[in-house]
Design an enzyme around this catalytic site. Sequence first.
Site, PDB file in Angstrom:
ATOM      1  N   GLU A 136      36.996  32.856  50.167  1.00 23.28           N
ATOM      2  CA  GLU A 136      37.261  33.201  48.912  1.00 23.28           C
ATOM      3  C   GLU A 136      37.049  34.503  48.420  1.00 23.28           C
ATOM      4  OE1 GLU A 136      38.661  31.621  46.192  1.00 23.28           O
ATOM      5  OE2 GLU A 136      37.846  29.674  45.499  1.00 23.28           O
ATOM      6  N   LYS A 163      45.104  32.875  44.994  1.00 24.61           N
ATOM      7  CA  LYS A 163      46.483  34.099  46.193  1.00 24.61           C
ATOM      8  C   LYS A 163      44.597  35.306  46.154  1.00 24.61           C
ATOM      9  CE  LYS A 163      50.119  33.403  43.020  1.00 24.61           C
ATOM     10  NZ  LYS A 163      50.839  33.350  41.767  1.00 24.61           N
ATOM     11  N   ASP A 175      42.482  39.051  39.948  1.00 22.62           N
ATOM     12  CA  ASP A 175      43.891  39.129  39.253  1.00 22.62           C
ATOM     13  C   ASP A 175      43.528  38.512  37.897  1.00 22.62           C
ATOM     14  OD1 ASP A 175      43.910  36.324  38.806  1.00 22.62           O
ATOM     15  OD2 ASP A 175      45.718  36.067  37.423  1.00 22.62           O
ATOM     16  N   ARG A 211      46.572  43.033  41.039  1.00 23.25           N
ATOM     17  CA  ARG A 211      46.079  42.422  41.591  1.00 23.25           C
ATOM     18  C   ARG A 211      46.192  43.255  43.259  1.00 23.25           C
ATOM     19  NH1 ARG A 211      44.864  36.780  42.052  1.00 23.25           N
ATOM     20  NH2 ARG A 211      46.586  35.736  40.991  1.00 23.25           N
ATOM     21  N   ASP A 230      32.246  32.234  41.023  1.00 23.34           N
ATOM     22  CA  ASP A 230      32.136  31.912  39.619  1.00 23.34           C
ATOM     23  C   ASP A 230      31.041  31.359  39.298  1.00 23.34           C
ATOM     24  OD1 ASP A 230      31.780  32.950  36.692  1.00 23.34           O
ATOM     25  OD2 ASP A 230      34.125  32.652  36.756  1.00 23.34           O
ATOM     26  N   PHE A 249      34.035  40.633  33.915  1.00 29.14           N
ATOM     27  CA  PHE A 249      35.562  39.649  34.542  1.00 29.14           C
ATOM     28  C   PHE A 249      36.068  40.547  34.698  1.00 29.14           C
ATOM     29  CE2 PHE A 249      39.874  39.282  34.531  1.00 29.14           C
ATOM     30  CZ  PHE A 249      39.543  37.674  34.957  1.00 29.14           C
ATOM     31  N   VAL A 250      36.457  41.020  36.587  1.00 31.33           N
ATOM     32  CA  VAL A 250      36.511  42.073  36.964  1.00 31.33           C
ATOM     33  C   VAL A 250      38.011  41.346  38.084  1.00 31.33           C
ATOM     34  CG1 VAL A 250      34.347  42.498  38.276  1.00 31.33           C
ATOM     35  CG2 VAL A 250      35.693  40.961  39.724  1.00 31.33           C
TER      36      VAL A 250
HETATM   37  P1  IMP Z   1      34.831  29.308  40.214  1.00 34.28           P
HETATM   38  O1  IMP Z   1      35.304  27.892  40.505  1.00 34.28           O
HETATM   39  O2  IMP Z   1      34.872  29.089  38.720  1.00 34.28           O
HETATM   40  O3  IMP Z   1      33.703  29.636  41.307  1.00 34.28           O
HETATM   41  O4  IMP Z   1      35.529  30.450  40.348  1.00 34.28           O
HETATM   42  C1  IMP Z   1      37.025  30.431  41.174  1.00 34.28           C
HETATM   43  C2  IMP Z   1      37.955  31.509  40.883  1.00 34.28           C
HETATM   44  O5  IMP Z   1      38.481  31.820  39.686  1.00 34.28           O
HETATM   45  C3  IMP Z   1      38.550  32.535  41.191  1.00 34.28           C
HETATM   46  O6  IMP Z   1      38.688  31.883  42.565  1.00 34.28           O
HETATM   47  C4  IMP Z   1      38.872  33.406  40.706  1.00 34.28           C
HETATM   48  O7  IMP Z   1      40.285  33.062  40.670  1.00 34.28           O
HETATM   49  C5  IMP Z   1      38.446  32.876  39.097  1.00 34.28           C
HETATM   50  N1  IMP Z   1      37.665  33.950  38.457  1.00 34.28           N
HETATM   51  C6  IMP Z   1      36.576  33.863  38.784  1.00 34.28           C
HETATM   52  N2  IMP Z   1      35.784  35.355  37.737  1.00 34.28           N
HETATM   53  C7  IMP Z   1      36.766  36.571  37.891  1.00 34.28           C
HETATM   54  C8  IMP Z   1      37.210  37.345  37.532  1.00 34.28           C
HETATM   55  O8  IMP Z   1      35.579  38.000  37.242  1.00 34.28           O
HETATM   56  N3  IMP Z   1      37.859  38.103  38.184  1.00 34.28           N
HETATM   57  C9  IMP Z   1      39.163  37.066  38.563  1.00 34.28           C
HETATM   58  N4  IMP Z   1      39.441  35.519  39.002  1.00 34.28           N
HETATM   59  C10 IMP Z   1      38.269  35.492  38.277  1.00 34.28           C
HETATM   60 MG    MG Z   2      42.587  34.076  39.853  1.00 29.84          MG
END
Ligand code: IMP
Ligand code: MG
Length: 182
Positions: free
Chosen positions: A101, A46, A161, A167, A105, A154-155
């Site tokens: 996106e 979302k 969210d 959000r 992360d 963490f943001v």
């Molecule tokens: P990845 O697969 O680890 O790159 O994670 C991607 C998803 O993790 C993002 O689309 C977010 O939904 C969530 N995410 C990662 N870091 C954060 C953060 O700092 N705040 C909120 N959501 C996060």
């Molecule tokens: Mg999320």
Amino acid sequence: MGMPIELAHPLVTADQIQARVRELAEEINRDYADTQRPLSVIVVLKGAAFFAVDLLKLLTMPTQLDFLRASSYRGTDTTGEVHLVSDITMPIGGTDVLLVEDIVDTGLTAAWLARHLAGNRPASVRLCTLLDKPARRLMPVTIEYTGFVIPDEFVLGYGLDYEEGYRNLPHIYVARAKNELT
Ligand code: IMP
Ligand code: MG
């Protein structure tokens, strides 16, 4: 139930976000100016919805819009598994895909989704992310358009969210566990 959190300082303000969105849109408009193909903008729900709407309004080429939703499960090892909650319904074969996106992360979600979309035989797939948190990367992923590179925090806000909350905040904040704030 999650830990109580508090919002530290805004990391990126609404004005800074909008200024950067304008720059990204100009870059994307330039890059796709000579392409005759439509641009398929695929938004990862979302979180990226807020960013994508602001960005789309500034794009000048013909676009078509669709959404998908993924959730990632992380075990104790580094092989995260991505689960597709809902897929796109629009045909994207032969089009240029821009995957939008909120944040990259570990990179697992974006890498998995890019590979998934490539399976539909688009002419190209590029990734555009509002935020990049490179410190936590597990999977190498090529990002063509990055809004802001951020530290390992963490943001939340502007689509991002914490347990589905926050959000709608206009700025992006660093969140900390309540007792960690000084
Ligand atoms: P990845 O697969 O680890 O790159 O994670 C991607 C998803 O993790 C993002 O689309 C977010 O939904 C969530 N995410 C990662 N870091 C954060 C953060 O700092 N705040 C909120 N959501 C996060
Ligand atoms: Mg999320």
